[in-house]
Design a protein around this motif. Structure first.
Motif, PDB file in Angstrom:
ATOM      1  N   GLY A 199      16.828  32.182 -29.633  1.00  0.00           N
ATOM      2  CA  GLY A 199      15.809  31.192 -29.942  1.00  0.00           C
ATOM      3  C   GLY A 199      14.414  31.779 -29.815  1.00  0.00           C
ATOM      4  N   LYS A 200      13.418  30.962 -30.118  1.00  0.00           N
ATOM      5  CA  LYS A 200      12.027  31.363 -29.950  1.00  0.00           C
ATOM      6  C   LYS A 200      11.306  30.248 -29.220  1.00  0.00           C
ATOM      7  CE  LYS A 200      11.699  34.352 -34.000  1.00  0.00           C
ATOM      8  NZ  LYS A 200      10.976  34.646 -35.253  1.00  0.00           N
ATOM      9  N   VAL A 201      10.406  30.630 -28.319  1.00  0.00           N
ATOM     10  CA  VAL A 201       9.688  29.628 -27.540  1.00  0.00           C
ATOM     11  C   VAL A 201       8.207  29.952 -27.469  1.00  0.00           C
ATOM     12  CG1 VAL A 201      11.645  28.968 -26.076  1.00  0.00           C
ATOM     13  CG2 VAL A 201      10.144  30.821 -25.355  1.00  0.00           C
ATOM     14  N   ARG A 202       7.433  28.903 -27.298  1.00  0.00           N
ATOM     15  CA  ARG A 202       6.017  29.048 -26.939  1.00  0.00           C
ATOM     16  C   ARG A 202       5.879  28.485 -25.534  1.00  0.00           C
ATOM     17  NH1 ARG A 202       2.118  27.733 -31.320  1.00  0.00           N
ATOM     18  NH2 ARG A 202       2.372  29.984 -31.569  1.00  0.00           N
ATOM     19  N   VAL A 203       5.285  29.275 -24.661  1.00  0.00           N
ATOM     20  CA  VAL A 203       5.122  28.878 -23.265  1.00  0.00           C
ATOM     21  C   VAL A 203       3.638  28.680 -22.994  1.00  0.00           C
ATOM     22  CG1 VAL A 203       5.584  29.496 -20.871  1.00  0.00           C
ATOM     23  CG2 VAL A 203       7.161  30.237 -22.663  1.00  0.00           C
ATOM     24  N   THR A 204       3.294  27.545 -22.398  1.00  0.00           N
ATOM     25  CA  THR A 204       1.902  27.235 -22.089  1.00  0.00           C
ATOM     26  C   THR A 204       1.752  27.021 -20.589  1.00  0.00           C
ATOM     27  OG1 THR A 204       1.680  26.078 -24.206  1.00  0.00           O
ATOM     28  CG2 THR A 204      -0.030  25.671 -22.559  1.00  0.00           C
ATOM     29  N   GLN A 205       0.814  27.726 -19.967  1.00  0.00           N
ATOM     30  CA  GLN A 205       0.508  27.465 -18.559  1.00  0.00           C
ATOM     31  C   GLN A 205      -0.414  26.249 -18.524  1.00  0.00           C
ATOM     32  OE1 GLN A 205      -1.203  30.631 -16.226  1.00  0.00           O
ATOM     33  NE2 GLN A 205      -1.159  29.410 -14.374  1.00  0.00           N
ATOM     34  N   GLU A 206       0.054  25.194 -17.862  1.00  0.00           N
ATOM     35  CA  GLU A 206      -0.675  23.935 -17.944  1.00  0.00           C
ATOM     36  C   GLU A 206      -2.098  24.043 -17.382  1.00  0.00           C
ATOM     37  OE1 GLU A 206       0.858  19.575 -17.651  1.00  0.00           O
ATOM     38  OE2 GLU A 206       0.266  20.216 -15.645  1.00  0.00           O
ATOM     39  N   ALA A 207      -2.253  24.760 -16.275  1.00  0.00           N
ATOM     40  CA  ALA A 207      -3.558  24.803 -15.609  1.00  0.00           C
ATOM     41  C   ALA A 207      -4.623  25.502 -16.457  1.00  0.00           C
ATOM     42  CB  ALA A 207      -3.431  25.493 -14.248  1.00  0.00           C
ATOM     43  N   THR A 208      -4.230  26.559 -17.173  1.00  0.00           N
ATOM     44  CA  THR A 208      -5.208  27.378 -17.895  1.00  0.00           C
ATOM     45  C   THR A 208      -5.167  27.160 -19.404  1.00  0.00           C
ATOM     46  OG1 THR A 208      -3.659  29.196 -18.169  1.00  0.00           O
ATOM     47  CG2 THR A 208      -4.992  29.192 -16.153  1.00  0.00           C
ATOM     48  N   GLY A 209      -4.057  26.590 -19.894  1.00  0.00           N
ATOM     49  CA  GLY A 209      -3.895  26.447 -21.335  1.00  0.00           C
ATOM     50  C   GLY A 209      -3.478  27.733 -22.019  1.00  0.00           C
ATOM     51  N   GLU A 210      -3.301  28.789 -21.233  1.00  0.00           N
ATOM     52  CA  GLU A 210      -2.884  30.078 -21.811  1.00  0.00           C
ATOM     53  C   GLU A 210      -1.496  29.936 -22.433  1.00  0.00           C
ATOM     54  OE1 GLU A 210      -1.755  34.622 -20.399  1.00  0.00           O
ATOM     55  OE2 GLU A 210      -2.413  33.158 -18.912  1.00  0.00           O
ATOM     56  N   GLN A 211      -1.352  30.460 -23.656  1.00  0.00           N
ATOM     57  CA  GLN A 211      -0.072  30.373 -24.359  1.00  0.00           C
ATOM     58  C   GLN A 211       0.438  31.755 -24.732  1.00  0.00           C
ATOM     59  OE1 GLN A 211      -0.859  27.933 -27.845  1.00  0.00           O
ATOM     60  NE2 GLN A 211      -0.055  26.135 -26.793  1.00  0.00           N
ATOM     61  N   PHE A 212       1.743  31.891 -24.762  1.00  0.00           N
ATOM     62  CA  PHE A 212       2.331  33.095 -25.336  1.00  0.00           C
ATOM     63  C   PHE A 212       3.675  32.731 -25.938  1.00  0.00           C
ATOM     64  CE2 PHE A 212       3.150  32.973 -20.793  1.00  0.00           C
ATOM     65  CZ  PHE A 212       4.508  33.188 -20.675  1.00  0.00           C
ATOM     66  N   ASP A 213       4.091  33.545 -26.886  1.00  0.00           N
ATOM     67  CA  ASP A 213       5.357  33.325 -27.583  1.00  0.00           C
ATOM     68  C   ASP A 213       6.386  34.338 -27.115  1.00  0.00           C
ATOM     69  OD1 ASP A 213       4.514  31.205 -29.411  1.00  0.00           O
ATOM     70  OD2 ASP A 213       3.211  32.728 -30.272  1.00  0.00           O
ATOM     71  N   LEU A 214       7.614  33.886 -26.990  1.00  0.00           N
ATOM     72  CA  LEU A 214       8.711  34.769 -26.620  1.00  0.00           C
ATOM     73  C   LEU A 214       9.753  34.764 -27.727  1.00  0.00           C
ATOM     74  CD1 LEU A 214       9.286  33.747 -22.880  1.00  0.00           C
ATOM     75  CD2 LEU A 214       8.030  35.734 -23.748  1.00  0.00           C
ATOM     76  N   GLU A 215      10.298  35.950 -27.992  1.00  0.00           N
ATOM     77  CA  GLU A 215      11.371  36.107 -28.964  1.00  0.00           C
ATOM     78  C   GLU A 215      12.538  36.785 -28.262  1.00  0.00           C
ATOM     79  OE1 GLU A 215       9.989  38.064 -32.467  1.00  0.00           O
ATOM     80  OE2 GLU A 215       8.543  36.477 -32.928  1.00  0.00           O
ATOM     81  N   PRO A 216      13.729  36.727 -28.865  1.00  0.00           N
ATOM     82  CA  PRO A 216      14.894  37.337 -28.226  1.00  0.00           C
ATOM     83  C   PRO A 216      14.631  38.791 -27.839  1.00  0.00           C
ATOM     84  CG  PRO A 216      15.601  35.978 -30.050  1.00  0.00           C
ATOM     85  CD  PRO A 216      14.097  36.020 -30.108  1.00  0.00           C
ATOM     86  N   GLY A 217      15.014  39.133 -26.607  1.00  0.00           N
ATOM     87  CA  GLY A 217      14.795  40.479 -26.094  1.00  0.00           C
ATOM     88  C   GLY A 217      13.561  40.590 -25.228  1.00  0.00           C
ATOM     89  N   ASP A 218      12.693  39.568 -25.263  1.00  0.00           N
ATOM     90  CA  ASP A 218      11.484  39.600 -24.449  1.00  0.00           C
ATOM     91  C   ASP A 218      11.791  39.229 -23.003  1.00  0.00           C
ATOM     92  OD1 ASP A 218       9.950  40.264 -26.632  1.00  0.00           O
ATOM     93  OD2 ASP A 218       9.118  38.258 -26.917  1.00  0.00           O
ATOM     94  N   VAL A 219      11.054  39.847 -22.092  1.00  0.00           N
ATOM     95  CA  VAL A 219      11.111  39.511 -20.669  1.00  0.00           C
ATOM     96  C   VAL A 219       9.727  39.041 -20.254  1.00  0.00           C
ATOM     97  CG1 VAL A 219      11.475  40.377 -18.325  1.00  0.00           C
ATOM     98  CG2 VAL A 219      12.918  41.209 -20.190  1.00  0.00           C
ATOM     99  N   ALA A 220       9.672  37.923 -19.550  1.00  0.00           N
ATOM    100  CA  ALA A 220       8.401  37.417 -19.047  1.00  0.00           C
ATOM    101  C   ALA A 220       8.546  37.122 -17.566  1.00  0.00           C
ATOM    102  CB  ALA A 220       7.995  36.148 -19.788  1.00  0.00           C
ATOM    103  N   SER A 221       7.454  37.264 -16.824  1.00  0.00           N
ATOM    104  CA  SER A 221       7.497  36.922 -15.405  1.00  0.00           C
ATOM    105  C   SER A 221       6.542  35.773 -15.136  1.00  0.00           C
ATOM    106  CB  SER A 221       7.151  38.136 -14.541  1.00  0.00           C
ATOM    107  OG  SER A 221       5.861  38.623 -14.858  1.00  0.00           O
ATOM    108  N   PHE A 222       6.920  34.935 -14.180  1.00  0.00           N
ATOM    109  CA  PHE A 222       6.169  33.730 -13.859  1.00  0.00           C
ATOM    110  C   PHE A 222       5.921  33.668 -12.360  1.00  0.00           C
ATOM    111  CE2 PHE A 222       8.603  32.934 -17.677  1.00  0.00           C
ATOM    112  CZ  PHE A 222       7.674  32.344 -18.517  1.00  0.00           C
TER     113      PHE A 222
END
Length: 93
Positions: free
Chosen positions: A37-60
């Motif tokens: 799948g594909k997702v858009r992730v938004t940090q609520e406090a800052t409004g910062e957005q980024f997109d993730l595609e299969p194979g991506d790793v993100a840290s929170f």
């Protein structure tokens, strides 16, 4: 080899019949590996957005609220706890 041992991480997948967006507040620092799948992730406090595609790793960081939005298909991820060493510990479901 795969130093992150992603295959051992906990699994999670979206249910398309429920919602296209969902909020997540992480109790622990987490690493997420997008499998499908594909997702858009938004940090609520800052409004910062980024997109993730299969194979991506993100840290929170712990304690921050993120809103996940499925932009394409069913979302399947693996989740693990990010340790200070940079290694990832399996997240028990």
């Amino acid at each position: 080899g795969n130093e992150l041992a992603i295959a051992t991480w906990g699994r999670w997948e979206s249910d398309e019949s429920l919602t296209d967006t969902w909020p997540v507040t992480y109790a622990d620092p987490e690493a997420v590996f997008l499998m499908e799948g594909k997702v858009r992730v938004t940090q609520e406090a800052t409004g910062e957005q980024f997109d993730l595609e299969p194979g991506d790793v993100a840290s929170f960081p712990a304690g921050a609220l993120y809103v996940w939005e499925a932009t394409e298909g069913k979302v399947r991820v693996r989740r693990g706890i990010l340790l200070p060493s940079g290694k990832v510990q399996r997240l028990m479901q």
